[in-house]
Design a protein around this motif. Structure first.
Motif, mmCIF file in Angstrom:
data_model
loop_
_atom_site.group_PDB
_atom_site.id
_atom_site.type_symbol
_atom_site.label_atom_id
_atom_site.label_comp_id
_atom_site.label_asym_id
_atom_site.label_seq_id
_atom_site.Cartn_x
_atom_site.Cartn_y
_atom_site.Cartn_z
ATOM 1 N N GLU A 1 103.058 -122.572 96.220
ATOM 2 C CA GLU A 1 102.157 -123.010 97.302
ATOM 3 C C GLU A 1 101.854 -121.717 98.451
ATOM 4 O O GLU A 1 100.795 -121.620 98.885
ATOM 5 N N ILE A 2 103.127 -120.956 98.584
ATOM 6 C CA ILE A 2 102.483 -119.804 99.397
ATOM 7 C C ILE A 2 101.602 -118.796 98.859
ATOM 8 O O ILE A 2 100.623 -118.421 99.833
ATOM 9 N N ALA A 3 101.472 -118.452 97.592
ATOM 10 C CA ALA A 3 100.647 -117.786 97.014
ATOM 11 C C ALA A 3 99.003 -118.426 97.094
ATOM 12 O O ALA A 3 98.117 -117.697 97.386
ATOM 13 N N LEU A 4 98.978 -119.680 96.784
ATOM 14 C CA LEU A 4 97.642 -120.286 96.927
ATOM 15 C C LEU A 4 97.281 -120.110 98.508
ATOM 16 O O LEU A 4 96.228 -120.042 98.715
ATOM 17 N N THR A 5 98.111 -120.567 99.380
ATOM 18 C CA THR A 5 97.729 -120.272 100.624
ATOM 19 C C THR A 5 97.193 -118.982 101.164
ATOM 20 O O THR A 5 96.294 -118.901 101.910
ATOM 21 N N ALA A 6 97.762 -118.036 100.415
ATOM 22 C CA ALA A 6 97.162 -116.497 100.843
ATOM 23 C C ALA A 6 95.931 -116.138 100.326
ATOM 24 O O ALA A 6 95.439 -115.658 100.962
ATOM 25 N N TYR A 7 95.529 -117.173 99.168
ATOM 26 C CA TYR A 7 94.159 -117.008 98.991
ATOM 27 C C TYR A 7 93.374 -118.145 99.240
ATOM 28 O O TYR A 7 92.050 -117.885 99.135
ATOM 29 N N VAL A 8 93.740 -118.890 99.610
ATOM 30 C CA VAL A 8 93.009 -120.018 100.345
ATOM 31 C C VAL A 8 93.220 -120.233 101.707
ATOM 32 O O VAL A 8 94.253 -121.252 101.989
ATOM 33 N N PRO A 9 93.190 -119.554 102.564
ATOM 34 C CA PRO A 9 93.846 -119.356 103.972
ATOM 35 C C PRO A 9 93.101 -120.444 105.007
ATOM 36 O O PRO A 9 92.794 -119.710 106.033
ATOM 37 N N VAL B 1 100.086 -110.834 93.408
ATOM 38 C CA VAL B 1 100.413 -112.380 92.915
ATOM 39 C C VAL B 1 98.956 -113.059 92.975
ATOM 40 O O VAL B 1 98.347 -112.898 93.845
ATOM 41 N N HIS B 2 98.840 -113.945 91.971
ATOM 42 C CA HIS B 2 97.524 -114.722 91.869
ATOM 43 C C HIS B 2 97.600 -115.789 92.581
ATOM 44 O O HIS B 2 98.789 -116.388 92.786
ATOM 45 N N PRO B 3 96.492 -116.642 92.866
ATOM 46 C CA PRO B 3 96.743 -117.791 93.728
ATOM 47 C C PRO B 3 97.335 -118.992 93.070
ATOM 48 O O PRO B 3 97.929 -119.787 93.930
ATOM 49 N N THR B 4 97.510 -118.879 91.765
ATOM 50 C CA THR B 4 98.224 -119.841 91.266
ATOM 51 C C THR B 4 99.904 -119.532 91.252
ATOM 52 O O THR B 4 100.718 -120.237 90.678
ATOM 53 N N GLY B 5 100.367 -118.560 91.586
ATOM 54 C CA GLY B 5 101.612 -117.955 91.419
ATOM 55 C C GLY B 5 101.939 -117.081 90.504
ATOM 56 O O GLY B 5 103.201 -116.727 90.217
ATOM 57 N N SER B 6 101.153 -116.980 89.410
ATOM 58 C CA SER B 6 101.433 -116.060 88.175
ATOM 59 C C SER B 6 101.209 -114.471 88.997
ATOM 60 O O SER B 6 100.427 -114.226 89.902
ATOM 61 N N VAL B 7 102.004 -113.582 88.144
ATOM 62 C CA VAL B 7 102.091 -112.191 88.682
ATOM 63 C C VAL B 7 101.751 -111.139 87.791
ATOM 64 O O VAL B 7 102.142 -111.311 86.708
ATOM 65 N N THR B 8 100.991 -110.292 88.165
ATOM 66 C CA THR B 8 100.579 -109.083 87.447
ATOM 67 C C THR B 8 101.182 -107.813 88.138
ATOM 68 O O THR B 8 101.053 -107.368 89.263
#
Length: 801
Positions: free
Chosen positions: A613-621, A500-507
């Protein structure tokens, strides 16, 4: 429940039919196939192949060829032997019924000492251009002393027949068995009647639209090898080629399978050309590219089917099946291809129960070497062979007993409440409802209105017939421990990495590979449905061993049931971590966090956080449970299934035969399949359509024919008849699904059902059309010439009329 009506969470989620993402590039000519790849400074390889089926290599004189313009290098089997290169390995071992291991002759990358089939590679020529390589290959002086050849199994097993391999006595690779012979003998001793049949499962050439290709590359600075290849399972190729053939450590070997234009099983296997160009690239210190031409593919791609079987069914007075006895001869060709030994054994004989409650089954399989192209898995791999045998035998049994074809099937179906059902031949089925698929298929095909249509055809001088096939198959070969006990030399799990990328998109990185199945669409739907993210924000990556943790590829309809289950497990880990982050942000207990429709919510409150929001928090902790979690949102899961999955269904075909010409015309075809959960109905329809087309091809048109000298007579599309649009008919598709009970998706598999259920339905219809001519069986393919000959040799009861 009909899966076409399943609810879905998000647009593009489970049960929806978004257009295939990959088609945007395919339909606009932007696909990226192996032959589209051109490496800087690459040279081109052409293989000189044997034009005799069996012979001793006396000499190969390359002097004149080496002096020709543009020639870079020429390698023969002697060079391969001096380099210490191993033979191409077989990935499955079988033991004979006496406990002895199968005969496993070496399969050199380039022929050494002997050639064993027309197409066996004796030399590889590398030049600056393809034409220069072709000219030099023709200029090689190859002196081969011809030896007597055997091209069919009956001749190969006759007393005094020439041996393909000296250590395979009588040309037998193995003599295997399964089941309880004593129980079957007892069943036949008390039988009211016995139905018997002899069937030939005709040899097929896969012919995917994209021929095979391979490019070997080598980086002298790092010692890294790269192989670009048309493969259904790049990680398996890396394992087999690196460890057993070229002895290259896996971290120094990258295998890339870009877009692949069809496989049908033929691109599962490790072929000699892949090893040859990979090795040669290091020898000449430049990339080496080989692209197969269509005529070359006929004598190098692994062929399919080619079984001869005798079967007997013991019947009680009420039509109950008491026992089944089967003897099969299976052609393996000149060498053991990657999965060849498993096809007539564990992928075929273990399905002899089919959808029926036959209490005792015994099967013997004798695998034979011949001087022909190696034979391996082709769409369905063992299950079409068994289904054809069973469904033809059941029709013969109905005639033997004077029973209706539908009634005898219903009398012997495994009832829904008998599941899980242990068969007499190893497998335990987990779920199914054969009456439901039968009833639905009969309804869609208007089975009860057929006799009126038969009468209408008769008025026009045509013979009309209807046939059905009620089948069951096994997919997603597993678990690894069981597969290993059955002879598999690899694990059969699958791997998924979800990033999961910081903006919530997924690879999503998946170990399966798509060669027409629409994985980039279906897998995106699966991820979008689970995470509640827009379908368009999911990217699917596959086919590159440098990007994917590992994977076993795509075959045996395993991608969704096994690969999709690995995806579910990886996404579950993403959600579990997301709940912990959300709990921290909202100052709640993890146990109180619920996730639905892309939102993490504190149960019983209106407090929530969107997935993004959760994805962004994971990368901007900045506000993060650092003492409990590492930053990032990236999870990997391995999934090793607990059992096979068991799709099944009913296919009904209606044909019309012209008695003056023998031409068989398809009028209607209906397929109702139980494939478990349906993710994308449109893709399911497409998979069934494609499989049915191939099954019709086998039933009516296709046949790879060798002469006694081992020459392939049907070695081009001028001689090998593929189905065309005018050979087909509109195919009616439906589903009646029971869920798989042991994977998280409930999925069973769809890729091969069309090719499994359709051939016996077609031939049963042809036999029904010829019923007044006393015909009880027609071997595939039911060509016009064959049918015309049958009609002209028969004396129909209606002749006087």
């Amino acid at each position: 429940m009909n899966d076409m009506t399943q609810p879905h969470i998000v647009k593009g989620g489970i049960g929806d039919s978004p257009k295939r993402v990959e088609d945007r590039r395919f339909l606009s000519g932007r696909g990226h196939y192996t032959d589209d790849i051109n490496r800087p400074g690459q040279a081109y390889a052409v293989f000189r192949r044997s034009d005799v089926a069996h012979g001793n290599i006396r000499s190969i004189d390359a002097g004149a060829a080496r002096a020709m313009p543009g020639v870079v290098a020429i390698f023969t089997g002697e060079d391969i032997a001096k380099a210490g290169i191993g033979g191409v390995p077989c990935g499955w071992q079988i033991h004979s019924k006496d406990g002895s291991p199968m005969v496993e002759p070496p399969h050199p990358v380039l022929a050494q000492g002997k050639v064993r089939y027309v197409g066996d590679a004796v030399a590889m020529v590398i030049a600056e251009t393809v034409d220069q390589a072709k000219d030099a290959a023709e200029a090689l002086v190859v002196n081969i002393d011809p030896l007597p050849a055997v091209s069919n199994m009956v001749a190969a097993t006759a007393a005094g027949a020439p041996l393909v391999h000296d250590d395979a006595k009588g040309n037998v690779c193995f003599d295997w068995h399964i089941g309880d012979k004593d129980a079957v003998d007892a069943a036949f001793a008390k039988a009211f009647k016995v139905a018997k049949i002899d069937v030939v499962n005709n040899r097929l050439v896969p012919n995917p639209i994209e021929p095979r290709a391979a490019i070997g590359d080598f980086d002298q600075a790092t010692g890294e090898h790269t192989l670009y290849t048309t493969s259904q399972n790049p990680h398996v190729i890396r394992l087999l080629m690196g460890a057993f053939v070229l002895q290259i450590p896996e971290h120094k070997l990258r295998v890339v399978a870009p877009d692949v234009g069809g496989g049908f099983g033929a691109k599962i296997f490790h072929y000699i050309e892949e090893a040859a160009v990979t090795w040669a690239a290091a020898q000449v210190n430049r990339p080496v590219k080989w692209t197969c031409e269509r005529s070359e593919s006929f004598i190098t791609d692994a062929h399919g089917r080619d079984h001869i079987t005798h079967a007997e069914l013991a019947l009680a007075e009420d039509g109950a099946f008491l026992g089944l006895r089967v003897k099969t001869m299976a052609n393996l060709g000149a060498y053991l291809s990657t999965f060849a030994p498993s096809v007539p054994t564990y992928l075929s004989a273990t399905l002899l129960a089919g959808v029926y409650t036959t209490p005792a089954i015994y099967s013997e399989v004798k695998a034979i070497f011949t001087n022909t192209v190696p034979v391996d898995a082709y769409r369905g791999a063992g299950r079409p062979e068994t289904t054809f045998l069973l469904e033809r035998l059941v029709d013969v049994a109905a005639k033997t007993m004077g029973m209706d074809r539908v009634a005898i099937r219903r009398r012997n179906f495994i009832p829904p409440d008998a599941y899980p059902y242990q068969t007499p031949v190893a497998l335990q089925y987990d779920s199914g409802n054969h009456e439901a698929t039968l009833a639905r298929c009969m309804e869609l095909a208007d089975w009860n209105g057929f006799e009126a249509r038969r009468a209408e055809s008769a008025k026009r001088g045509k013979l009309r017939g209807i046939g059905m096939s009620t089948y069951l198959e096994a997919c997603g070969i597993a678990p690894s421990a069981v597969a290993g006990a059955l002879g598999a030399r690899a694990g059969l799990y699958e791997v998924a990495n979800v990033k999961v990328h910081p903006t919530g998109s997924v690879t999503l990185y998946t170990g399966t590979h798509s060669h027409g199945q629409g994985h980039e669409t279906t897998f995106a739907q699966l991820v979008a449905d689970q995470l509640g993210v827009p379908f368009e924000q999911v990217e699917i990556v596959h086919g590159d061993t440098s990007k994917i943790p590992f994977g076993m590829g795509t075959y045996g309809s395993r991608s969704l049931a096994v690969g999709g289950s690995a995806i579910v497990k990886a996404v579950d880990k993403i959600i579990a971590k997301g709940k912990k982050i959300a709990a921290h942000l909202m100052e709640a207990s993890v146990d109180d966090i619920e996730f639905k429709d892309g939102k993490f919510t504190v149960a019983g409150t209106d407090k929530s956080k969107a997935f993004g929001e959760i994805a962004l928090t994971a990368y901007v902790p900045h506000n993060y449970p650092h003492d409990e979690l590492e930053p990032g949102l990236d999870e990997t899961a391995f999934y090793d299934p607990k059992n096979f999955t068991f799709p099944g269904g009913c296919h009904i075909c209606e044909v019309e035969v012209d008695p003056d010409t023998g031409v068989v015309t398809l009028l209607n075809f209906t397929a109702v399949d139980d494939i478990g959960r349906v993710i994308n109905p449109m893709i399911v329809h497409g998979q069934v359509h494609g499989g049915v087309a191939q099954g019709i091809g086998q039933a009516l048109l296709e046949h790879a024919i060798y002469d006694e000298a081992g020459q392939l007579l049907s070695g081009s599309l001028m001689d090998y008849t593929m189905p065309r649009a005018d050979n087909l008919v509109s195919i009616h598709v439906g589903t009646e699904s029971t869920m798989c009970t042991h994977n998280p998706l409930g999925a069973k598999g769809v890729g091969e059902v069309g090719a499994i259920g359709s051939p016996p339905a077609v031939i049963n219809a042809v036999v029904d059309a010829l019923r007044d001519y006393g015909v009880t069986h027609v071997d595939m393919p039911a060509t016009a010439q064959k049918i015309w000959s049958i009609i002209n040799a028969a004396s129909p009861r209606m002749a006087a009329e």
